[in-house]
Design a protein around this motif. Structure first.
Motif, short mmCIF file in Angstrom:
data_model
loop_
_atom_site.label_atom_id
_atom_site.label_comp_id
_atom_site.label_asym_id
_atom_site.label_seq_id
_atom_site.Cartn_x
_atom_site.Cartn_y
_atom_site.Cartn_z
N VAL A 1 1.33 -1.01 -0.15
CA VAL A 1 0.31 0.45 -0.13
C VAL A 1 0.98 1.31 0.05
CG1 VAL A 1 -1.45 1.03 1.21
CG2 VAL A 1 -1.58 -1.31 1.03
N ILE A 2 1.21 0.68 0.99
CA ILE A 2 2.58 2.52 1.16
C ILE A 2 3.82 3.04 -0.42
CG2 ILE A 2 4.91 3.32 2.06
CD1 ILE A 2 3.87 1.82 4.41
N ASN A 3 3.77 1.39 -0.90
CA ASN A 3 4.10 1.95 -2.14
C ASN A 3 4.17 2.37 -3.57
OD1 ASN A 3 6.79 1.08 -0.90
ND2 ASN A 3 6.68 -0.39 -1.88
N THR A 4 2.73 1.30 -3.22
CA THR A 4 1.44 1.84 -4.66
C THR A 4 1.08 3.72 -4.68
OG1 THR A 4 1.02 -0.61 -5.00
CG2 THR A 4 -0.74 1.33 -5.85
N GLN A 5 0.54 3.44 -3.32
CA GLN A 5 -0.06 4.58 -3.24
C GLN A 5 0.07 5.71 -2.97
OE1 GLN A 5 -3.67 5.39 -0.96
NE2 GLN A 5 -4.54 2.94 -1.87
N ALA A 6 1.71 5.78 -2.49
CA ALA A 6 2.53 6.66 -2.64
C ALA A 6 2.95 7.55 -3.74
CB ALA A 6 3.99 6.99 -2.24
N ASN A 7 3.15 6.39 -5.04
CA ASN A 7 4.23 6.50 -6.08
C ASN A 7 2.75 6.66 -7.12
OD1 ASN A 7 6.72 5.20 -5.74
ND2 ASN A 7 5.93 3.21 -6.76
N GLN A 8 1.62 6.88 -6.66
CA GLN A 8 0.23 7.01 -7.71
C GLN A 8 0.04 8.35 -6.76
OE1 GLN A 8 -3.08 4.40 -6.29
NE2 GLN A 8 -2.32 3.04 -8.32
N ARG A 9 0.00 8.55 -5.55
CA ARG A 9 0.33 10.47 -5.37
C ARG A 9 1.08 10.64 -5.63
NH1 ARG A 9 1.78 13.31 -1.09
NH2 ARG A 9 0.49 15.21 -0.25
N GLY A 10 2.14 10.97 -6.11
CA GLY A 10 3.35 11.21 -6.87
C GLY A 10 3.00 11.80 -8.47
N MET A 11 2.70 10.90 -9.34
CA MET A 11 1.83 10.67 -10.09
C MET A 11 0.71 12.07 -10.04
SD MET A 11 2.00 7.28 -11.54
CE MET A 11 1.03 7.84 -13.11
N LEU A 12 0.05 12.08 -9.14
CA LEU A 12 -1.16 13.14 -9.47
C LEU A 12 -0.43 14.55 -9.24
CD1 LEU A 12 -4.69 10.96 -7.16
CD2 LEU A 12 -3.80 11.90 -9.65
N LEU A 13 0.25 14.19 -7.75
CA LEU A 13 0.32 15.85 -7.70
C LEU A 13 1.69 16.21 -9.04
CD1 LEU A 13 1.49 15.29 -3.81
CD2 LEU A 13 0.00 15.96 -4.83
N GLY A 14 2.06 15.33 -9.64
CA GLY A 14 2.79 16.09 -10.61
C GLY A 14 2.76 16.55 -11.64
N TRP A 15 1.28 16.03 -12.15
CA TRP A 15 0.45 16.26 -13.25
C TRP A 15 -0.21 17.48 -12.91
CZ3 TRP A 15 -2.86 10.85 -13.12
CH2 TRP A 15 -1.92 10.25 -13.94
N LEU A 16 -0.18 17.59 -11.65
CA LEU A 16 -1.05 19.43 -11.28
C LEU A 16 -0.45 20.66 -10.80
CD1 LEU A 16 -2.92 18.43 -7.61
CD2 LEU A 16 -3.41 19.34 -10.05
N GLU A 17 1.60 20.15 -11.25
CA GLU A 17 2.48 20.72 -11.43
C GLU A 17 1.99 20.99 -12.82
OE1 GLU A 17 7.34 21.82 -9.99
OE2 GLU A 17 5.28 19.75 -9.41
N SER A 18 2.82 20.22 -13.52
CA SER A 18 2.59 20.39 -15.02
C SER A 18 0.86 21.29 -15.39
CB SER A 18 2.40 18.51 -15.73
OG SER A 18 0.96 18.29 -15.44
N TRP A 19 0.22 21.02 -15.03
CA TRP A 19 -0.78 21.85 -15.80
C TRP A 19 -0.98 23.03 -15.09
CZ3 TRP A 19 -4.49 17.69 -13.99
CH2 TRP A 19 -4.33 16.11 -14.34
N GLY A 20 0.14 23.80 -14.64
CA GLY A 20 -0.24 24.69 -13.81
C GLY A 20 -0.80 25.48 -12.58
N LEU A 21 -1.23 24.37 -12.29
CA LEU A 21 -2.53 24.09 -10.74
C LEU A 21 -1.59 24.01 -9.80
CD1 LEU A 21 -5.46 22.34 -12.53
CD2 LEU A 21 -5.16 25.01 -13.10
#
Length: 212
Positions: free
Chosen positions: A84-104
């Motif tokens: 759970v730690i590995n999967t959800q930490a990685n997915q969380r990083g992707m979500l936050l990375g997309w927000l940053e790439s969208w300028g949000l």
């Protein structure tokens, strides 16, 4: 013979032109579709809301998993917690990375779940901001528990957590327009459903059920 060929020539030319035009229209439509799919999500979009909310949702799952890791020596529970730690930490990083790439911004003043529509509004209580999230009281109970008691409480809390997360991910699959986010949401649904089944078996082995 030559007259027949001459008569068919205009027809063949016309058919050829139609085929070329149809192909050109198809290519153009696909290009427009691709541009639409690639459009940057706005601040109030489903993509932005889901990314922000699921990042928070995932963070609590990671927190609970770190807690139980230190409250039990059971190898099966600890392995699940690591997954759970590995999967959800990685997915969380992707979500936050997309927000940053969208300028949000990674956070918003809007209430959680508003991206799912007014009917999906969730009444936050005792630190539980979204469906499935544990309350502060439940987290304190997990921190104080040990051994089998900690294992059962963790499995119950994580089952509810996954069920809430699945509902959110399904909402994103239905309404989001960003292809990569939809693919990730589908992965969340499949992965967390499988873990719910696993946790049901683990609870049964400990003489417990998720709903108790």
């Amino acid at each position: 013979m030559s007259t027949g060929i001459t008569r068919r020539t205009p027809v063949l030319i016309t058919v050829g032109i139609v085929v070329v035009l149809a192909a050109a229209l198809l290519v153009g439509w696909r290009a427009v579709e691709g541009t639409a799919n690639a459009a940057t999500p706005g601040d109030r979009s489903v993509e932005a809301g889901f990314s922000r909310d699921m990042a928070v949702h995932h963070q609590q799952a990671v927190e609970m998993s770190f807690i139980v890791r230190d409250r039990t020596d059971d190898e099966a529970v600890r392995t699940l917690a690591y997954d759970v730690i590995n999967t959800q930490a990685n997915q969380r990083g992707m979500l936050l990375g997309w927000l940053e790439s969208w300028g949000l911004n990674k956070t918003s003043t809007r209430a959680p779940m508003t991206w799912m529509g007014h009917g999906a509004m969730y009444e936050a209580k005792d630190g539980s901001l979204m469906p499935g999230m544990a309350t502060n009281t439940q987290l304190d109970q997990l921190r104080k528990a040990t051994g089998k008691d900690a294992e059962i409480l963790y499995l119950r809390l994580m089952t509810a957590h996954h069920q809430g997360g699945i509902d959110m991910a399904r909402g994103a699959v239905k309404t989001a327009g960003d292809d990569k986010l939809v693919r990730l949401a589908r992965t969340m649904v499949d992965g967390q459903r499988a873990e719910i089944d696993l946790m049901a078996d683990m609870l049964a082995q400990r003489g417990a059920e998720a709903g108790q």
